[in-house]
Design a protein around this motif. Structure first.
Motif, PDB file in Angstrom:
ATOM      1  N   ASN A 172       0.816  -1.209   0.000  1.00 42.57           N
ATOM      2  CA  ASN A 172       0.000   0.000   0.000  1.00 42.57           C
ATOM      3  C   ASN A 172       0.855   1.266   0.000  1.00 42.57           C
ATOM      4  O   ASN A 172       0.536   2.242  -0.696  1.00 42.57           O
ATOM      5  N   ALA A 185      -9.138  -6.497  -0.720  1.00 45.81           N
ATOM      6  CA  ALA A 185      -8.019  -5.910  -1.459  1.00 45.81           C
ATOM      7  C   ALA A 185      -6.963  -6.965  -1.777  1.00 45.81           C
ATOM      8  O   ALA A 185      -6.418  -7.008  -2.893  1.00 45.81           O
ATOM      9  N   LYS A 206      -8.236  -9.414  -4.493  1.00 47.92           N
ATOM     10  CA  LYS A 206      -8.338  -8.787  -5.813  1.00 47.92           C
ATOM     11  C   LYS A 206      -6.965  -8.435  -6.393  1.00 47.92           C
ATOM     12  O   LYS A 206      -6.839  -8.153  -7.586  1.00 47.92           O
ATOM     13  N   ALA A 220      -5.579  -1.426  -0.930  1.00 43.20           N
ATOM     14  CA  ALA A 220      -6.701  -0.600  -0.490  1.00 43.20           C
ATOM     15  C   ALA A 220      -6.562   0.850  -0.942  1.00 43.20           C
ATOM     16  O   ALA A 220      -7.568   1.521  -1.180  1.00 43.20           O
ATOM     17  N   SER A 276      -8.072   0.373  -4.547  1.00 46.74           N
ATOM     18  CA  SER A 276      -9.405  -0.190  -4.720  1.00 46.74           C
ATOM     19  C   SER A 276     -10.444   0.391  -3.760  1.00 46.74           C
ATOM     20  O   SER A 276     -11.627   0.459  -4.092  1.00 46.74           O
ATOM     21  N   GLN A 277     -10.006   0.791  -2.558  1.00 52.11           N
ATOM     22  CA  GLN A 277     -10.945   1.312  -1.567  1.00 52.11           C
ATOM     23  C   GLN A 277     -10.314   2.482  -0.822  1.00 52.11           C
ATOM     24  O   GLN A 277     -10.225   2.485   0.408  1.00 52.11           O
ATOM     25  N   GLY A 311      -8.026   2.603   3.864  1.00 54.21           N
ATOM     26  CA  GLY A 311      -7.388   3.242   2.715  1.00 54.21           C
ATOM     27  C   GLY A 311      -6.965   4.657   3.013  1.00 54.21           C
ATOM     28  O   GLY A 311      -5.845   5.080   2.663  1.00 54.21           O
TER      29      GLY A 311
END
Length: 409
Positions: A166, A355, A358, A362, A365-366, A372
């Motif tokens: 991240n 996350a 997929k 995050a 995606s979010q 996130g």
């Protein structure tokens, strides 16, 4: 043909566009950036390292004279040409006293501008060479190196890999700078899975290359991510970790630091020589802690060892998975470690698990979720933090065992 990189500084957008148009057909001159005031000019001069800066005088916040003085001290390799409608001797005197190499009065032709840039660049390079400043080895000019951010905890399962992914992706997206993510969890690294990338080669294959390591070779093993970050995956099987030696890792980190703005390193939960190299090289060390006693025990030991190794000033405490039911209070954690948390990342099983499955962190995606947003806030803090002095990183560290380093044997 030697390329001359130019930074254009003027508070009027149309003027900056006019300058770029004048230089458009000059094959040896490239405009690599533009700034709207003196403060922005200082920041870009330090990050872009231009050969020549075209500097207006009258600008808001910080004028061109003050910016010239600061840049001359911080980036002596950059030649500054003052560009202004003011042609009085007083302006000229102030500009030259601040460190400008030339003064152009508007309006001017494209030939006049290009010739001045070439002449000033050439004279500056000669001057630096005669002063012994042109060499990269010279201590007088400190070449800005990329910031290394190493994540560590001797307890597994605290979320290092998730956070490393991240942070790297967040840095690449938010700063638009060059970011590398290195998986140094050599026996069990999962970054390639977390980011859903298919690695044809890994750090183990790179370490076994017979050719001398350089950026060209390293780049052939870096996997590009859609965020702009580049990934160096861990070995595909645990036994391949034995193929990677300390010297090769140190060489790798040195080259990455010279070619990337940020290098994020995920590590294994061990105090081994390779992890120590990543900790030694780091500008920031992120120690992850969760709200349970076993992790607290590990982190207290980690902090003591890092203090013994002289890394206390680089350590940032990150409370991860915060808010789990019956967890130790964050205030109690801070008292136990005698340090404030640098960041608190909340726990949200649905967001994190989604996350991971997929293959999209995050922060991508979010980004609007609490997790996130907290990770993006941490990314912003790290990007805005000035790198710690790496003077001690450049010194020759005697080859000693981990035990020897801890207890000065």
């Amino acid at each position: 043909m030697t390329q001359i990189n130019v930074l254009v500084v003027d508070d009027i957008t149309n003027t900056r566009e006019d300058v770029k148009r004048l230089l458009y057909f000059e094959e040896d001159i490239t405009v690599i950036g533009e700034a709207g005031d003196g403060e922005e000019a200082v920041a870009l001069a330090n990050s872009l390292k231009p050969d020549v800066i075209l500097m207006d005088i009258n600008m808001p916040n910080m004028d061109g004279i003050q910016a010239t003085e600061i840049i001359t001290n911080q980036c002596p390799q950059a030649a500054i040409i003052i560009v202004s409608i003011q042609g009085e001797n007083e302006y000229l005197r102030r500009a030259m006293a601040a460190g400008a190499r030339e003064y152009l009065v508007k309006p001017f032709s494209s030939n006049e501008l290009a010739d001045t840039i070439r002449r000033v660049n050439e004279s500056t390079k000669k001057r630096l060479s005669l002063m012994g400043l042109q060499s990269l080895a010279s201590p007088r000019i400190k070449i800005q190196k990329g910031k290394i951010i190493t994540l560590f905890c001797s307890k597994g399962g605290v979320g290092k890999t998730t956070m490393a992914c991240n942070l790297a992706i967040g840095l690449a997206q938010s700063t638009k700078k060059k970011v590398a993510l290195v998986d140094l969890d050599l026996q069990g690294g999962d970054i390639s899975v977390m980011l859903n990338i298919n690695a044809k080669g890994t750090i183990a294959d790179l370490a076994q290359e017979s050719d001398a390591m350089d950026m060209g070779l390293i780049d052939s093993y870096l996997v590009p991510h859609l965020s702009g970050a580049k990934i160096l995956p861990a070995p595909l099987s645990p036994e391949q970790a034995e193929l990677i030696n300390l010297e090769r890792v140190e060489e790798l980190l040195h080259i990455l630091q010279e070619n990337f703005d940020y290098i994020v390193i995920d590590t294994s939960p061990l105090f081994n020589d390779i992890n120590l190299a990543a900790l030694d090289a780091a500008n920031q060390i992120l120690i992850l802690v969760t709200q349970d006693l076993p992790c607290v025990k590990h982190v207290k030991t980690n902090l003591d060892i890092l203090a013994t190794l002289g890394h206390s000033d680089k350590v940032k405490l990150i409370v991860n998975c915060a808010g789990i039911e019956s967890g130790i209070k964050i205030t109690d954690l801070e008292k136990s470690f005698n340090t404030a948390a640098f960041a608190v990342i909340p726990w949200d099983d649905n967001v994190v698990r989604s996350a991971i499955n997929k293959g999209l962190p995050a922060v991508m995606s979010q980004a609007n979720s609490k997790v996130g947003q907290s990770l993006l806030d941490l990314t912003a803090k790290l990007a805005g933090s000035p790198p710690n002095s790496d003077e001690k990183n450049t010194e020759e560290i005697p080859r000693r065992s981990i035990i020897g380093r801890l207890f000065s044997f």
